[in-house]
Write a protein that holds these residues in place. Structure first.
Motif, PDB file in Angstrom:
ATOM      1  N   TRP A  26      -0.757   6.218  -1.030  1.00 14.74           N
ATOM      2  CA  TRP A  26       0.662   6.002  -1.326  1.00 14.74           C
ATOM      3  C   TRP A  26       0.866   5.657  -2.791  1.00 14.74           C
ATOM      4  CZ3 TRP A  26       4.690   7.323   1.508  1.00 14.74           C
ATOM      5  CH2 TRP A  26       5.948   6.927   1.057  1.00 14.74           C
ATOM      6  N   ILE A  27       0.038   4.767  -3.318  1.00 15.38           N
ATOM      7  CA  ILE A  27       0.180   4.345  -4.721  1.00 15.38           C
ATOM      8  C   ILE A  27      -0.204   5.476  -5.667  1.00 15.38           C
ATOM      9  CG2 ILE A  27      -0.755   2.782  -6.469  1.00 15.38           C
ATOM     10  CD1 ILE A  27      -0.917   0.636  -4.229  1.00 15.38           C
ATOM     11  N   ASN A  34       6.568   1.546  -8.908  1.00 14.34           N
ATOM     12  CA  ASN A  34       6.027   0.212  -8.671  1.00 14.34           C
ATOM     13  C   ASN A  34       6.362  -0.165  -7.236  1.00 14.34           C
ATOM     14  OD1 ASN A  34       4.982  -0.732 -11.255  1.00 14.34           O
ATOM     15  ND2 ASN A  34       7.091  -0.606 -11.958  1.00 14.34           N
ATOM     16  N   TYR A  35       5.408  -0.775  -6.532  1.00 11.71           N
ATOM     17  CA  TYR A  35       5.640  -1.197  -5.153  1.00 11.71           C
ATOM     18  C   TYR A  35       5.322  -2.674  -5.001  1.00 11.71           C
ATOM     19  CZ  TYR A  35       5.897   3.740  -4.111  1.00 11.71           C
ATOM     20  OH  TYR A  35       6.274   5.059  -4.099  1.00 11.71           O
ATOM     21  N   SER A  36       6.233  -3.401  -4.370  1.00 13.68           N
ATOM     22  CA  SER A  36       5.993  -4.817  -4.122  1.00 13.68           C
ATOM     23  C   SER A  36       5.101  -4.979  -2.892  1.00 13.68           C
ATOM     24  CB  SER A  36       7.316  -5.556  -3.905  1.00 13.68           C
ATOM     25  OG  SER A  36       7.886  -5.193  -2.661  1.00 13.68           O
ATOM     26  N   GLU A  39       7.093  -4.803   0.366  1.00 10.83           N
ATOM     27  CA  GLU A  39       7.481  -3.422   0.660  1.00 10.83           C
ATOM     28  C   GLU A  39       6.304  -2.642   1.260  1.00 10.83           C
ATOM     29  OE1 GLU A  39       9.247   0.366  -1.891  1.00 10.83           O
ATOM     30  OE2 GLU A  39       8.525  -1.405  -2.946  1.00 10.83           O
ATOM     31  N   LEU A  40       5.114  -2.820   0.689  1.00 10.70           N
ATOM     32  CA  LEU A  40       3.930  -2.137   1.201  1.00 10.70           C
ATOM     33  C   LEU A  40       3.530  -2.669   2.577  1.00 10.70           C
ATOM     34  CD1 LEU A  40       1.938  -1.961  -2.134  1.00 10.70           C
ATOM     35  CD2 LEU A  40       2.919  -0.010  -0.902  1.00 10.70           C
ATOM     36  N   ARG A  43       5.861  -1.036   5.003  1.00 10.96           N
ATOM     37  CA  ARG A  43       5.557   0.396   5.144  1.00 10.96           C
ATOM     38  C   ARG A  43       4.370   0.608   6.062  1.00 10.96           C
ATOM     39  NH1 ARG A  43       6.530   5.077   3.796  1.00 10.96           N
ATOM     40  NH2 ARG A  43       8.225   4.499   2.422  1.00 10.96           N
ATOM     41  N   ARG A  76       1.043  -0.487  -9.112  1.00 10.33           N
ATOM     42  CA  ARG A  76       1.196   0.937  -9.414  1.00 10.33           C
ATOM     43  C   ARG A  76      -0.166   1.481  -9.812  1.00 10.33           C
ATOM     44  NH1 ARG A  76       5.471   1.923 -13.669  1.00 10.33           N
ATOM     45  NH2 ARG A  76       4.892   4.066 -13.301  1.00 10.33           N
TER      46      ARG A  76
END
Length: 198
Positions: A26-27, A34-36, A39-40, A43, A76
Motif C-alpha cells: 500500500w505504501i 502520506n498515511y497516518s 488510517e492504516l 484499512r 510514506r
C-alpha cells in the motif's frame, strides 16, 4: 468465502506476515501519499500497535519515511533508498492487487462489491502453489463494461500482469445456486476488496 488474513505469507514467503506485505504494498504503490497509523490500522483492520511495530521496523530499515505532524505519525515510501524501487516491483507482483484494486474499484459507478478470487486468493489464504500468473476479480453490481475495462487496464499497467474482471448482477450474487461458477467462487478462498468485510 475466506477473508481471514493468514499468519504466513504464501504470496511472498520472504515476508514475516501477510500484514507486512499488504502494508508495504500500500505504501510503496502510493509513493506520493502520506498515511497516518490510525488510517492504516483501519484499512487493514488491525490494532494501531500492530501497525506501529511494523512501521518502526520499516523506518529502521530506511524503507519508509516516518514523520510527526503534531501527535500524528505519518508514513510514506522512502524513494532515496535504492531497495524501494525493486521492492515495489516485487510487491506489485505479490500484494499489489490489494493496493491497486482497492484504490481503483471504489470509483467505478454502480459497483456494490468486489472480490479477488482464483489462484491469487488461494495463495493469499495460505494454499501452496506457484505464483499467480494473473489476477481474477469478481464485481457485483450494475457496472458499465467500459468502466470495468478501464479499471482492468489501469490495474494491469500497475501490476504488470493480466487482470480478469467478471461482472455479475446483485441478484445473481444473492442467488448463486443458479450458476455453478458463482457457487465455486463463494466456496473458494476470496478476498473482499469493496463492499463486504474481509
Amino acid at each position: 468465502m475466506s477473508r481471514r488474513r493468514q499468519n504466513t505469507s504464501r504470496l511472498l514467503p520472504l515476508l514475516r506476515s501477510p500484514l507486512l506485505g499488504e502494508l508495504m504494498a500500500w505504501i510503496c504503490l502510493h509513493p506520493e501519499m502520506n498515511y497516518s497509523l490510525p488510517e492504516l490500522a483501519r484499512r487493514f483492520k488491525v490494532s494501531r500497535s500492530a501497525i506501529g511495530k511494523e512501521a518502526d521496523r520499516l523506518a529502521e530499515a530506511g524503507l519508509v519515511r516516518s514523520e510527526w505532524r503534531g501527535n500524528l505519525r505519518l508514513l510514506r515510501a522512502e524513494p532515496a533508498n535504492p531497495l524501494v524501487r525493486p521492492l515495489t516491483e516485487v510487491l506489485a507482483l505479490t500484494y499489489g492487487p490489494i493496493a491497486v484494486l482497492a484504490d481503483l474499484l471504489p470509483a467505478v459507478p454502480g459497483l456494490a462489491e468486489a472480490y479477488l478470487y482464483g489462484s491469487w486468493a488461494a495463495r493469499y489464504a495460505g494454499e501452496p502453489g506457484p505464483p499467480p500468473q494473473e489476477v481474477d476479480v469478481l464485481v457485483v453490481g450494475d457496472v458499465d463494461e467500459s468502466d470495468l475495462a478501464g479499471a482492468a487496464d489501469a490495474a494491469e499497467h500497475q501490476l504488470g500482469r493480466p487482470v480478469n474482471i467478471y461482472r455479475v448482477s446483485s441478484m445473481e450474487w444473492r442467488w448463486p445456486e443458479r450458476d455453478p461458477f458463482l457457487m465455486w467462487v463463494r466456496a473458494s478462498p476470496a478476498f473482499a476488496l469493496v463492499g463486504a468485510p474481509r
